[in-house]
Design an enzyme around this catalytic site. Structure first.
Site, PDB file in Angstrom:
ATOM      1  N   SER A 149       1.160  -1.102  -0.076  1.00  0.00           N
ATOM      2  CA  SER A 149       0.040   0.013   0.127  1.00  0.00           C
ATOM      3  C   SER A 149       0.943   1.049   0.097  1.00  0.00           C
ATOM      4  O   SER A 149       2.049   0.942   0.347  1.00  0.00           O
ATOM      5  CB  SER A 149      -1.024  -0.031   1.222  1.00  0.00           C
ATOM      6  OG  SER A 149      -1.375   1.434   1.392  1.00  0.00           O
ATOM      7  N   TYR A 162      -2.132  -0.542  10.498  1.00  0.00           N
ATOM      8  CA  TYR A 162      -2.377  -0.910   9.068  1.00  0.00           C
ATOM      9  C   TYR A 162      -1.141  -0.658   8.477  1.00  0.00           C
ATOM     10  O   TYR A 162      -0.342  -1.189   7.528  1.00  0.00           O
ATOM     11  CB  TYR A 162      -3.459  -0.142   8.483  1.00  0.00           C
ATOM     12  CG  TYR A 162      -3.700  -0.451   6.912  1.00  0.00           C
ATOM     13  CD1 TYR A 162      -4.247  -1.658   6.467  1.00  0.00           C
ATOM     14  CD2 TYR A 162      -3.485   0.626   6.148  1.00  0.00           C
ATOM     15  CE1 TYR A 162      -4.344  -1.899   5.148  1.00  0.00           C
ATOM     16  CE2 TYR A 162      -3.377   0.465   4.724  1.00  0.00           C
ATOM     17  CZ  TYR A 162      -3.905  -1.130   4.361  1.00  0.00           C
ATOM     18  OH  TYR A 162      -4.069  -1.082   2.679  1.00  0.00           O
TER      19      TYR A 162
END
Length: 252
Positions: A149, A162
């Protein structure tokens, strides 16, 4: 050989397993790769949605098999790789795509959400590596495509856990690439905001509203990430696309 035939050769007849394949980036990737001639092996937790994706691929003439796959279970990843080898005789690539994003401020102490992200985003990738690496070594070829990501490059408030899991995916993938030798390939795909159902898993209501607003405002369609994955896979065997970052132009 026509341009179209030449374009297809890098993907046509490759056997590619994909986790998180029932929706979002995984679904888009499965459809695109199948359209370009790959034999796809699909895994996801939601069997009904998985069956729907598989039926779409079969209806357009693609070759597809699928199995319910929870990446938190090592045996499920082993079974998915085994299914590919039993049905198609090899495994060319594993797309470790399954991921969750229940972000929240650390002060919320949503420890179960933290554990879910660690179990799915980190351990799920490791279990995929553990399942496929011996197969790739025995074959003498293979390609890992691991979804990280933009949060694996930059940490922001409310996304620290995350982000930590995605930094880990990048570190593990880069270490794997260096260990892989000249026969195996490793690609990190780092998407920015993508129009998927990731907000469904967010347990903090305020965070969910913020994410949905940003997603609806400028997020990319999953196809944009699928094309990046296809680009990495279709390269010749001696070309390793190490990392691709794909983000909306409007994303800061």
């Amino acid at each position: 050989m026509s341009f179209e035939e030449n374009f297809l050769t890098g993907i046509k007849d490759k056997v590619i397993a994909i986790t998180g394949a029932s929706s979002g980036i995984g679904e888009a990737t499965a459809l695109l790769l199948a359209e370009r001639g790959a034999k796809v092996v699909l895994g996801a937790r939601g069997l009904d949605r998985l069956e729907t994706v598989a039926a779409r691929i079969a209806n357009m003439g693609g070759e597809v098999v699928y199995a319910r796959t929870d990446v938190k279970r090592r045996d499920d990843l082993t079974a998915l790789v085994k299914l590919a080898c039993e049905r198609f005789g090899k495994l060319d690539a594993l797309v470790n795509n399954a991921g969750v994003m229940p972000i929240s401020p650390l002060d919320d102490l949503r420890v179960e959400d933290w554990e879910e992200m660690i179990d799915v985003n980190i351990k799920g990738v490791l279990y995929g590596i553990a399942a496929a690496l011996p197969v790739f070594r025995k074959q003498g070829f293979g390609h890992f495509v691991n979804t990280a990501s933009t949060a694996g490059h930059k940490t922001v408030p409310n996304q620290s856990v995350y982000s930590g899991t995605k930094f880990a995916v990048r570190a593990i993938s880069e270490g794997l690439r260096q260990e892989a030798g000249d026969k195996l390939r490793v690609t990190i795909i780092s998407p920015g905001f993508v129009r998927t159902n990731f907000a469904e898993g967010v347990t903090n209501p305020e965070m969910r509203v913020q994410l949905e607003a940003s997603r609806d405002k400028f997020a990319l369609p999953p196809d944009a990430i699928a094309r990046a994955i296809a680009f990495a896979i279709e390269q010749p065997a001696d070309v390793d696309v190490s990392e691709i970052i794909v983000r909306p132009t409007a994303q800061g």
